[in-house]
Write a protein that holds these residues in place. Structure first.
Motif, PDB file in Angstrom:
ATOM      1  N   PRO A 150     120.711 -15.888  10.964  1.00 24.15           N
ATOM      2  CA  PRO A 150     121.475 -16.015  12.207  1.00 24.15           C
ATOM      3  C   PRO A 150     121.823 -17.459  12.555  1.00 24.15           C
ATOM      4  N   ARG A 156     125.698 -14.647  12.350  1.00 27.37           N
ATOM      5  CA  ARG A 156     125.269 -14.376  13.726  1.00 27.37           C
ATOM      6  C   ARG A 156     126.286 -13.496  14.463  1.00 27.37           C
ATOM      7  N   LEU A 159     125.593  -9.980  13.702  1.00 28.50           N
ATOM      8  CA  LEU A 159     124.328  -9.524  14.268  1.00 28.50           C
ATOM      9  C   LEU A 159     124.458  -9.247  15.769  1.00 28.50           C
ATOM     10  N   GLU A 160     125.333  -9.987  16.423  1.00 24.79           N
ATOM     11  CA  GLU A 160     125.491  -9.823  17.873  1.00 24.79           C
ATOM     12  C   GLU A 160     126.401  -8.655  18.235  1.00 24.79           C
ATOM     13  N   TYR A 168     123.146  -3.676   8.340  1.00 24.41           N
ATOM     14  CA  TYR A 168     121.790  -4.236   8.302  1.00 24.41           C
ATOM     15  C   TYR A 168     120.772  -3.100   8.333  1.00 24.41           C
ATOM     16  N   SER A 191     115.386  -7.277  18.865  1.00 24.66           N
ATOM     17  CA  SER A 191     116.408  -6.618  18.059  1.00 24.66           C
ATOM     18  C   SER A 191     115.777  -5.510  17.241  1.00 24.66           C
ATOM     19  N   LEU A 193     117.195  -4.467  14.630  1.00 25.23           N
ATOM     20  CA  LEU A 193     117.521  -4.810  13.254  1.00 25.23           C
ATOM     21  C   LEU A 193     116.328  -5.531  12.641  1.00 25.23           C
ATOM     22  N   HIS A 195     113.876  -7.922  10.942  1.00 24.33           N
ATOM     23  CA  HIS A 195     113.856  -9.360  10.670  1.00 24.33           C
ATOM     24  C   HIS A 195     112.409  -9.825  10.602  1.00 24.33           C
ATOM     25  N   VAL A 220     120.293 -12.718  19.441  1.00 31.13           N
ATOM     26  CA  VAL A 220     119.256 -12.050  18.654  1.00 31.13           C
ATOM     27  C   VAL A 220     118.121 -13.031  18.386  1.00 31.13           C
ATOM     28  N   TYR A 225     117.090 -11.577   8.609  1.00 34.13           N
ATOM     29  CA  TYR A 225     117.609 -10.209   8.664  1.00 34.13           C
ATOM     30  C   TYR A 225     117.998  -9.782   7.248  1.00 34.13           C
ATOM     31  N   TRP A 227     120.539  -7.438   4.753  1.00 34.28           N
ATOM     32  CA  TRP A 227     121.757  -6.646   4.624  1.00 34.28           C
ATOM     33  C   TRP A 227     121.501  -5.337   3.904  1.00 34.28           C
TER      34      TRP A 227
END
Length: 459
Positions: A150, A156, A159-160, A168, A191, A193, A195, A220, A225, A227
């Motif tokens: 990020p 980033r 991700l946002e 992700y 998050s 997601l 990480h 985040v 993170y 993929w």
């Protein structure tokens, strides 16, 4: 209803057998075995499939081929307390900057202290500083192929935006998980997601020290993170592969004429040995063996597309270089001498032929000792490099961590000319190898472990 009996099935030539298993489970098991077999079939025998590289895969135009020694050198520097001083990389042909460059450890300014973090922009600024200071030097830049950072603006933004979430992996189930969903300082910043905090900046201290009141990776938490290379979701008329290739790697930085190549870090495989991971990474994401097998296949497809696009753009990548070992192998992060005092004659006999990977692939040959000082084996390393080098070859240093100095020997500024032959052993069993260049003669006496370079008079 599932019935239990003996069941066997051949799928694409792979025999799946279940003994006293429910028939409804067999299809899943067969699919898993087929996927694993397909993954295995791609490595190591098929050089076309990532991470292997075939003989003959070298940079394409407009990448400039050169025999000049100073332009046939390479280093991977990093200064974690700010920009790398261009005087410290003066002379080197390729300067490959790591993502940690300019991070800002301790009280030093750097991208970890910026709000939001701007590693991607600072990396390109470093490219401009370095190339402006040293005419002829080109720069390679870092891109991870497994983890989304990020602190890179291009990452980033995805991700946002919730629309990109399918690209992700998420934390699986209800936990507990090894890695934390929320920021260590601000527990309201979380998050779903997945990480980890591997090599991540922290406040007040981390791998890079953030400024108060906390680290700023946008909306985040900071972290590594991951993929989902298997995602087929189209976002804003774009597939993940298209974004990964053209908006992440070959974006305005990657396509800049100041950037001639990349370092593509990390790799997917069915064992979940993706490098730089924390414990229970794949368990926290709920990935099964079947998921990992399919993910590996899709990752390799995406990397194959990236490789072709990069070569077509006249650029190259560290991982496509041969750095020793299997002739199809991926380039290693650390470099070492491909010929040393223990294997000298054996290696030179192997590499002094037109079909050796030193000739058929782009090659990186590591120097002996430490980068800060001149090593007693410098002339031996240089002679051996000149003996075996092909059209695309570099001598220098791989990853040695941040804030190191790189000694540039005056011998690297000498023009040894172009080779007029392959290297050869002077007599069977002599252990003396020679190669003629149009401006020099290079000899290596393996018994004495002595390299000699004799310049020719130029009329």
């Amino acid at each position: 209803m599932c019935i239990r009996d003996r069941y066997q099935r051949r799928v694409r030539g792979h025999l799946c057998i279940a003994m006293v298993w429910p028939k409804c489970a067999v299809a899943l098991v067969c699919s898993l075995l087929v996927n694993l077999a397909m993954v295995g079939a791609q490595s190591p025998t098929d050089c076309h499939d990532w991470p292997n590289t075939c003989p003959g895969v070298t940079p394409r135009a407009p990448y400039k081929q050169t025999w000049l020694m100073n332009l046939s050198t390479i280093i991977m520097p990093c200064n974690n307390t700010g920009y790398t001083d261009p005087s410290s990389t003066l002379g080197w042909g390729i300067v490959d900057f790591d993502w940690s460059n300019g991070k800002g450890t301790g009280t030093a300014d750097g991208w970890a202290k910026h709000k939001p973090m701007d590693d991607e922009e600072m990396l390109f600024k470093q490219v401009q500083i370095t190339t402006n200071a040293t005419p002829g030097t080109t720069v390679w830049v870092y891109r991870n192929t497994v983890y989304g950072y990020p602190w890179y603006t291009s990452v980033r933004k995805t991700l946002e935006d919730p629309a990109y979430a399918p690209w992700y992996f998420k934390f699986a189930g209800k936990g507990p998980w090894y890695s934390k969903k929320c920021d260590a300082v601000d527990p309201t910043l979380c998050s779903d997601l997945y990480h980890s905090q591997e090599q991540s900046p922290g406040y007040p201290h981390g791998d890079g020290d953030c400024a108060a009141p906390r680290c700023d990776c946008g909306e985040v938490p900071c972290g590594f993170y991951i993929w989902n290379h298997s995602s087929t979701v189209i976002v804003n008329n774009q597939s993940f592969q298209d974004w990964f290739v053209h908006d992440y790697v070959l974006n305005e930085v990657g396509t800049s004429p100041l950037v001639s190549g990349f370092f593509w870090d990390d790799v997917w495989n069915p064992e979940c040995n993706i490098h730089d991971q924390v414990p229970h990474t794949c368990e926290d994401m709920g990935l099964t063996q079947q998921d990992l097998a399919q993910l590996t296949l899709d990752y390799r497809k995406n990397m194959g597309a990236l490789r072709e696009a990069t070569l077509s753009a006249g650029k190259f990548a560290w991982q496509m270089m041969w750095t020793g070992g299997d002739p199809y192998s991926i380039g290693g992060t650390g470099l070492g001498p491909l010929v040393d005092s223990q294997n000298c004659a054996t290696q030179l006999r192997s590499l002094c032929n037109a079909s050796s990977p030193a000739q058929t692939r782009a090659m990186a040959f590591g120097l002996s000792g430490s980068p800060e000082e001149r090593n007693p084996d410098l002339l031996q390393d240089l002679a051996n490099f000149l003996l075996i080098r092909g059209p695309y070859s570099w001598l220098g240093w791989g990853w040695n961590g941040c804030s190191r100095e790189y000694y540039f020997p005056p011998e690297f500024n000498q023009d040894y000319g172009q080779p007029t032959e392959l290297c050869r052993e002077t007599e069977i069993g002599s252990q003396v190898f020679t190669r003629e260049f149009d401006k020099s003669s290079v000899t290596m006496d393996c018994k004495a472990w002595k390299g000699t370079i004799t310049m020719k008079s130029q009329s």
